[in-house]
Design an enzyme around this catalytic site. Sequence first.
Site, short mmCIF file in Angstrom:
data_model
loop_
_atom_site.label_atom_id
_atom_site.label_comp_id
_atom_site.label_asym_id
_atom_site.label_seq_id
_atom_site.Cartn_x
_atom_site.Cartn_y
_atom_site.Cartn_z
N GLY A 89 27.33 39.58 32.67
CA GLY A 89 26.09 40.17 33.76
C GLY A 89 25.39 38.77 33.84
O GLY A 89 24.34 38.89 34.66
N SER A 90 26.67 38.10 34.27
CA SER A 90 26.42 35.93 34.98
C SER A 90 26.28 37.21 36.50
O SER A 90 24.59 36.58 37.25
CB SER A 90 27.16 35.99 34.89
N ASN A 91 26.27 38.22 37.05
CA ASN A 91 26.11 38.53 38.72
C ASN A 91 24.52 38.68 38.21
O ASN A 91 24.25 38.62 39.85
CB ASN A 91 27.03 39.13 39.28
N LEU A 130 33.01 48.86 35.07
CA LEU A 130 34.77 48.86 34.88
C LEU A 130 34.74 50.64 35.67
O LEU A 130 36.34 50.82 35.82
CB LEU A 130 35.55 48.41 33.68
N LEU A 183 34.79 54.20 37.49
CA LEU A 183 34.82 54.70 39.03
C LEU A 183 33.76 55.35 38.95
O LEU A 183 33.34 56.85 37.99
CB LEU A 183 35.91 55.60 38.63
N ILE A 184 32.78 55.00 40.06
CA ILE A 184 31.25 55.97 40.30
C ILE A 184 31.59 57.49 40.30
O ILE A 184 32.52 58.02 41.48
CB ILE A 184 30.47 55.35 41.46
N ASN A 237 29.41 46.70 45.78
CA ASN A 237 30.26 46.16 44.22
C ASN A 237 31.39 44.67 44.69
O ASN A 237 31.33 44.48 46.07
CB ASN A 237 31.52 47.42 43.97
N HIS A 246 33.86 42.23 44.24
CA HIS A 246 35.33 41.69 43.28
C HIS A 246 35.68 40.31 43.98
O HIS A 246 35.55 40.16 45.00
CB HIS A 246 36.16 43.23 44.01
N ASP A 297 38.04 49.76 44.85
CA ASP A 297 37.86 49.23 45.27
C ASP A 297 38.59 49.33 46.82
O ASP A 297 39.06 48.28 48.36
CB ASP A 297 38.90 48.22 44.99
#
Length: 192
Positions: free
Chosen positions: A13-15, A86, A88-89, A103, A105, A146
């Site tokens: 969770g750094s972002n 990770l 898929l929505i 998102n 990437h 993506d």
Amino acid sequence: MKKRIAIFASGSGSNAQKIMEHFKRSTEAEVALILTNNPESYVLQRADSFEIPSHIFDRNEFYHTDEVVDLLKNLDIDLIVLAGFLWLIPQNLLKEYPGRIINIHPALLPKFGGKGMYGDRVHQAVMAANETEGGITIHYVNEHYDEGEFIYQAKYRIEKDDNLEMIKFKGQQLEHLHYPRIVETLIRKIKK
């Protein structure tokens, strides 16, 4: 009234932290919820340190119920940000939040994207292809990994002697610099 952001993360969770820091004192928007599919995810501790509520869900809840969608609607979420998430929505979430799920990437899409391409796997593929530049892509989310419309890309040079750690570091610097700024730009465009 502040606009509200929900962040989905599966790992460290750094972002997510950079985004929480960015909006901590904002008068326009706030991170209202952290969601994860990983009860061991360090992002939960990061959320606690910012006093932001979190929600842990499993595969069944995410893919076979409307519980996550209902939670987001009840909290009046305006924008969904994926930060190292990770899965898929699912269709119900895409339908409820069209053009409002983004998102990041760790490569210059359309190269090095798709199912299973995340984290070190992406950086290793970039190195194996002898690329001279790497980068990040911030994009809208659709039903495929993506493949959503690009919002922003940033590049860095890959030197001959760069190893995996150097490439990861360069990419993460770009992520931490640009992702909060792009989130802010997008949230400003959403009408409350």
